[in-house]
Design an enzyme around this catalytic site. Structure first.
Site, PDB file in Angstrom:
ATOM      1  N   LYS A 188       0.516  -1.516   0.066  1.00  0.00           N
ATOM      2  CA  LYS A 188       0.017  -0.145  -0.001  1.00  0.00           C
ATOM      3  C   LYS A 188       0.822   1.340   0.115  1.00  0.00           C
ATOM      4  CE  LYS A 188      -1.776  -1.462   3.632  1.00  0.00           C
ATOM      5  NZ  LYS A 188      -2.740  -1.796   5.067  1.00  0.00           N
ATOM      6  N   THR A 220      -9.335   8.447   8.990  1.00  0.00           N
ATOM      7  CA  THR A 220      -8.465   7.361   8.409  1.00  0.00           C
ATOM      8  C   THR A 220      -7.961   6.223   9.290  1.00  0.00           C
ATOM      9  OG1 THR A 220      -6.231   8.427   8.551  1.00  0.00           O
ATOM     10  CG2 THR A 220      -7.382   8.656   6.314  1.00  0.00           C
ATOM     11  N   GLY A 222      -8.372   2.903  11.033  1.00  0.00           N
ATOM     12  CA  GLY A 222      -8.664   1.638  10.584  1.00  0.00           C
ATOM     13  C   GLY A 222      -8.574   1.197   9.368  1.00  0.00           C
ATOM     14  N   THR A 223      -8.114   2.269   8.322  1.00  0.00           N
ATOM     15  CA  THR A 223      -8.278   2.008   6.915  1.00  0.00           C
ATOM     16  C   THR A 223      -7.477   0.491   6.460  1.00  0.00           C
ATOM     17  OG1 THR A 223      -6.104   3.416   6.698  1.00  0.00           O
ATOM     18  CG2 THR A 223      -8.377   4.095   6.208  1.00  0.00           C
ATOM     19  N   GLY A 224      -6.438   0.321   7.154  1.00  0.00           N
ATOM     20  CA  GLY A 224      -5.662  -0.906   7.008  1.00  0.00           C
ATOM     21  C   GLY A 224      -6.473  -2.180   7.336  1.00  0.00           C
ATOM     22  N   CYS A 225      -7.031  -2.075   8.516  1.00  0.00           N
ATOM     23  CA  CYS A 225      -7.825  -3.052   8.877  1.00  0.00           C
ATOM     24  C   CYS A 225      -9.107  -3.360   8.140  1.00  0.00           C
ATOM     25  CB  CYS A 225      -8.256  -2.880  10.490  1.00  0.00           C
ATOM     26  SG  CYS A 225      -7.081  -2.519  11.637  1.00  0.00           S
TER      27      CYS A 225
END
Length: 278
Positions: A188, A220, A222-225
């Site tokens: 990412k 933003t 928790g975007t990865g989760c």
């Protein structure tokens, strides 16, 4: 008429964020929004909000293993998303249980999101656990989703600073995974400067760019989760991995775009997982 696919069962193994923006609670929201039945194993407890983490309480590793064993004896799991595990013994238990319960008669998907640091900068993975994550979990993953700092830690080098360097990192990370055509790494690029956000999807052969545009918002958390949970929900439903990745990224983009409709905290707010319904 062909029979429709059964609703997939997706499992998240991760920590709990009481604010609901990240971790297991966010994962279940994303899985539900994208047509999967979400199950959850709690690997760590945190005290946090949209401003930061004030405490982390580990879950006993044996109990993490008991949760997995009890669930797997009853529920068919089609995809596993692994998020915050926190400490070395938990990583070891999760790796052991994944190897034990991996089905022999069908494919399943293991999406590894190597959560190391919260959006606030708080450490979420003990430093001595990185090696175990790299050696015990990475070979079992079918999809790895690091951001650029996490990729640097996994490769024991500095974070990359350009899309050109991202290509090299994607190749090196893919080489650390099992050697078959069903393994992918999604690097990412959100930490690079500029308004264009490019992620790279690589399977050892193809290097696919997933372009996007940065949205001007502080929401933003928790975007990865959310992205990794979206992948766990979509991969059992879409045979084409690049298409599943595109749809997962599109879902996250719209969840970020509509995040201002929520009023959940005054720091890095959550994305709007149910933007298409609420």
């Amino acid at each position: 008429m062909s029979n429709p696919r059964p609703i997939p069962n997706a499992l998240t193994i991760a920590g709990v964020d009481p604010s609901g923006g990240a971790g297991v609670l966010a994962d279940i929201k994303a899985m539900s929004a994208l047509g999967a039945y979400g199950c959850g194993v709690i690997a760590a407890l945190t005290a946090q909000n949209t401003h930061g983490v004030t405490g982390v309480s580990p879950v006993p590793p044996a109990f993490v293993g008991q949760q997995i064993d009890t669930l797997m004896t009853d529920v068919r799991i089609d995809a596993v998303k692994i998020g915050m595990l926190g400490q070395l013994p938990v990583i070891q238990v999760v790796a052991e249980k994944l190897a034990r319960w991996r089905p022999a008669d069908r494919d399943w998907h293991v999406v590894l999101d190597p959560v190391m640091v919260a959006k606030s900068g708080d450490l979420l993975l003990e430093r001595d656990a990185v090696g175990a994550l790299r050696e015990a979990l990475l070979p079992q993953a079918t999809m790895l989703t690091p951001n650029l700092p996490e990729a640097g830690v996994l490769l024991e080098e500095r974070p990359v600073e350009s899309v050109k360097e991202m290509r090299r990192v994607a190749e090196r990370l893919r080489n650390k995974m099992a050697y078959d055509g069903k393994r992918w790494v999604l690097v990412k690029g959100g930490h690079l400067p500029g308004n264009d956000v490019i992620d790279l999807l690589h399977d050892g052969d193809r290097m696919i760019e997933l372009p996007g545009h940065r949205i001007d918002t502080a929401n933003t958390h928790g975007t990865g989760c959310t992205l990794s949970a979206a992948l766990a929900a979509l991969l059992p439903q879409i045979d084409d991995v690049p298409e599943a990745a595109r749809r997962a990224k599109a879902y996250l983009t719209e969840a970020i775009r509509h995040s201002s409709r929520l009023q959940a905290g005054s720091g890095h707010g959550a994305v709007h997982h149910f933007h298409a319904w609420w």
